[in-house]
Design an enzyme around this catalytic site. Structure first.
Site, PDB file in Angstrom:
ATOM      1  N   LYS A  41       0.841  -1.201   0.000  1.00  0.00           N
ATOM      2  CA  LYS A  41       0.000   0.000   0.000  1.00  0.00           C
ATOM      3  C   LYS A  41       0.875   1.249   0.000  1.00  0.00           C
ATOM      4  CE  LYS A  41      -0.185  -0.548   4.993  1.00  0.00           C
ATOM      5  NZ  LYS A  41      -0.993  -0.911   6.152  1.00  0.00           N
ATOM      6  N   ARG A 135     -10.361  -0.411  15.017  1.00  0.00           N
ATOM      7  CA  ARG A 135     -10.094   0.506  13.926  1.00  0.00           C
ATOM      8  C   ARG A 135     -10.945   0.124  12.730  1.00  0.00           C
ATOM      9  NH1 ARG A 135      -4.094   0.642  11.310  1.00  0.00           N
ATOM     10  NH2 ARG A 135      -4.884  -1.332  10.474  1.00  0.00           N
ATOM     11  N   TYR A 251      16.703  30.535   5.925  1.00  0.00           N
ATOM     12  CA  TYR A 251      15.561  31.268   6.482  1.00  0.00           C
ATOM     13  C   TYR A 251      15.761  31.559   7.968  1.00  0.00           C
ATOM     14  CZ  TYR A 251      12.656  30.549   2.353  1.00  0.00           C
ATOM     15  OH  TYR A 251      12.136  30.580   1.088  1.00  0.00           O
ATOM     16  N   MET A 299      12.158  24.510   1.348  1.00  0.00           N
ATOM     17  CA  MET A 299      11.269  23.598   0.618  1.00  0.00           C
ATOM     18  C   MET A 299      12.031  22.720  -0.364  1.00  0.00           C
ATOM     19  SD  MET A 299       7.911  24.388  -1.726  1.00  0.00           S
ATOM     20  CE  MET A 299       7.080  25.360  -0.474  1.00  0.00           C
TER      21      MET A 299
HETATM   22  C1  LIG Z   1      -0.040  -1.762   6.849  1.00  0.00           C
HETATM   23  C2  LIG Z   1      -0.553  -3.063   7.286  1.00  0.00           C
HETATM   24  C3  LIG Z   1       0.316  -4.154   7.443  1.00  0.00           C
HETATM   25  C4  LIG Z   1       1.819  -4.036   7.367  1.00  0.00           C
HETATM   26  O1  LIG Z   1       2.300  -3.609   8.629  1.00  0.00           O
HETATM   27  P1  LIG Z   1       3.841  -3.324   8.947  1.00  0.00           P
HETATM   28  O2  LIG Z   1       3.821  -2.881  10.365  1.00  0.00           O
HETATM   29  O3  LIG Z   1       4.275  -2.257   8.013  1.00  0.00           O
HETATM   30  O4  LIG Z   1       4.590  -4.594   8.738  1.00  0.00           O
HETATM   31  C5  LIG Z   1      -0.256  -5.383   7.718  1.00  0.00           C
HETATM   32  N1  LIG Z   1      -1.592  -5.521   7.883  1.00  0.00           N
HETATM   33  C6  LIG Z   1      -2.450  -4.489   7.776  1.00  0.00           C
HETATM   34  C7  LIG Z   1      -3.902  -4.696   7.986  1.00  0.00           C
HETATM   35  C8  LIG Z   1      -1.954  -3.221   7.501  1.00  0.00           C
HETATM   36  O5  LIG Z   1      -2.806  -2.187   7.433  1.00  0.00           O
END
Ligand SMILES: *Cc1c(COP(=O)(O)O)cnc(C)c1O
Length: 349
Positions: A41, A135, A251, A299
């Protein structure tokens, strides 16, 4: 109008495919009889799906997790749809139809999603049960719901809240997950993220879901010996100058040169993820020589002291500090934030 080819970038990020593959293999071995998947992701945690996913696939990974439907097409350029999982679920008819059309199974996160999926014809899906992070996911007491019970569950998932700590919540969640498994009887079960893998065999089940540690993050101290750095950012020097004694730099003039000082201005700033609190007291490096940051991060630029590296020239590439545990410790950002805020202006290769 057709533009000519762009000149080369002054900011680049090297992704070491061998280090990424080795990290996946190490996590797969540590997962015991379970197979390691990969959380890809957020553009593979900022590294780039087009570099990360092929390397993971070629290492042997066969399960890829994204959060959004919008992340699916990029991943499908490299792996079959049956290996892709969308964690956020199918919330409406459009998402469920997309899932069905492309063959990517959604993660069902509540009763309404279960009904929606069943009303569209059902079929293979995954189910997230919330065992204590509160969550996203189905509450365990709703596992008996009719629509949920009717699901064809490939992977039953849950997510640990505190796997990176020695918290009693880990065992509590593991027990609740065992109970949910007994109820659902899925084809496969998956609980552990990177840190969860290091919690031991009781947390592994059939599929693990590492993200952070694939990309070089040390999710728990136990992983330190097995995980190596994957991402190596570099910035080009765009100006060399001598700043006179008594003159200030950057800055708000927060740094004043105590004597004449040789400086190199490099092409990276907070817009590239090098946020301001990564500047103060930090050092870049060139061929092993350390180059302290002077004044504020802008920046698009950072000014470095190159007094001990006088052969540094405009166009030379300096190494941006990116040892994740060290940078996290000194900046106050998590290793996750350091990865996922890597900017879009890097040329990734
Ligand atoms: C992001 C995520 C992971 C990966 O977790 P890490 O701590 O980066 O290894 C695994 N399972 C779910 C549901 C996640 O949202």
């Amino acid at each position: 109008m057709t533009l000519p080819d762009l000149p080369l970038a002054t900011l680049r990020l090297h992704i070491d495919p061998d280090a990424l593959a080795a990290n996946w293999r190490a996590l797969d071995v540590m997962s015991g009889t379970a197979r390691a998947g990969a959380a890809v992701k957020a553009n593979a945690y900022g590294l780039g799906v087009d570099l990360a996913v092929p390397a993971l696939r070629d290492a042997g990974c066969q399960q890829f997790f994204v959060a959004h439907w919008q992340e699916v097409p990029a991943v499908l350029r490299h792996v079959p749809a049956a290996q892709v999982t969308v964690l956020h679920g199918a919330h409406n008819a459009a998402e469920a139809a997309f899932a069905r059309d492309v063959g990517v199974a959604p993660v069902i996160n509540n009763v309404q999603q279960a009904r929606l999926w069943q009303s569209g014809g059902g079929g293979r899906c995954h189910l997230m049960v919330d065992t204590g992070i509160n969550r996203l996911g189905l509450a365990p007491d709703l596992l008996g719901d009719e629509a949920v019970a009717a699901l064809d569950v490939d992977i039953l998932l849950s997510h640990l809240a505190s796997a990176d700590e020695d918290s009693p919540l880990n065992a509590v969640q593991c027990d609740r997950f065992e109970a949910a498994r007994a109820h659902v009887a899925p084809r496969r079960s998956s609980l552990a993220n990177s840190a969860g893998i290091a919690l031991g065999g009781g947390y592994h089940f059939d599929v693990t879901r590492p993200g952070l540690s694939l990309y070089g993050g040390i999710a728990r101290p136990e992983l330190a010996g097995s995980i190596t750095q994957v991402a190596f950012p570099q910035a080009a020097v765009i100006q060399r100058r001598t700043v006179s004694a008594g003159a200030s730099i950057g800055y708000n003039a927060t740094f004043t040169a105590p004597q004449d000082i040789e400086t190199a201005t490099v092409s990276i700033g907070y817009a590239d993820g090098f946020l301001r609190n990564r500047g103060a007291g930090n050092t870049f490096s060139y061929n092993g020589a350390s180059l302290p940051v002077l004044g504020r991060v802008s920046m698009d630029m950072v000014v470095l002291d190159c007094s001990n590296c006088l052969n540094l020239r405009e166009g030379d590439w300096v190494d941006v500090p990116f040892d994740l545990p060290t940078e996290a410790e000194r900046s106050g950002f998590t290793q996750y934030e350091l990865l996922t805020t890597i900017g879009q202006r890097f040329f990734r290769s």
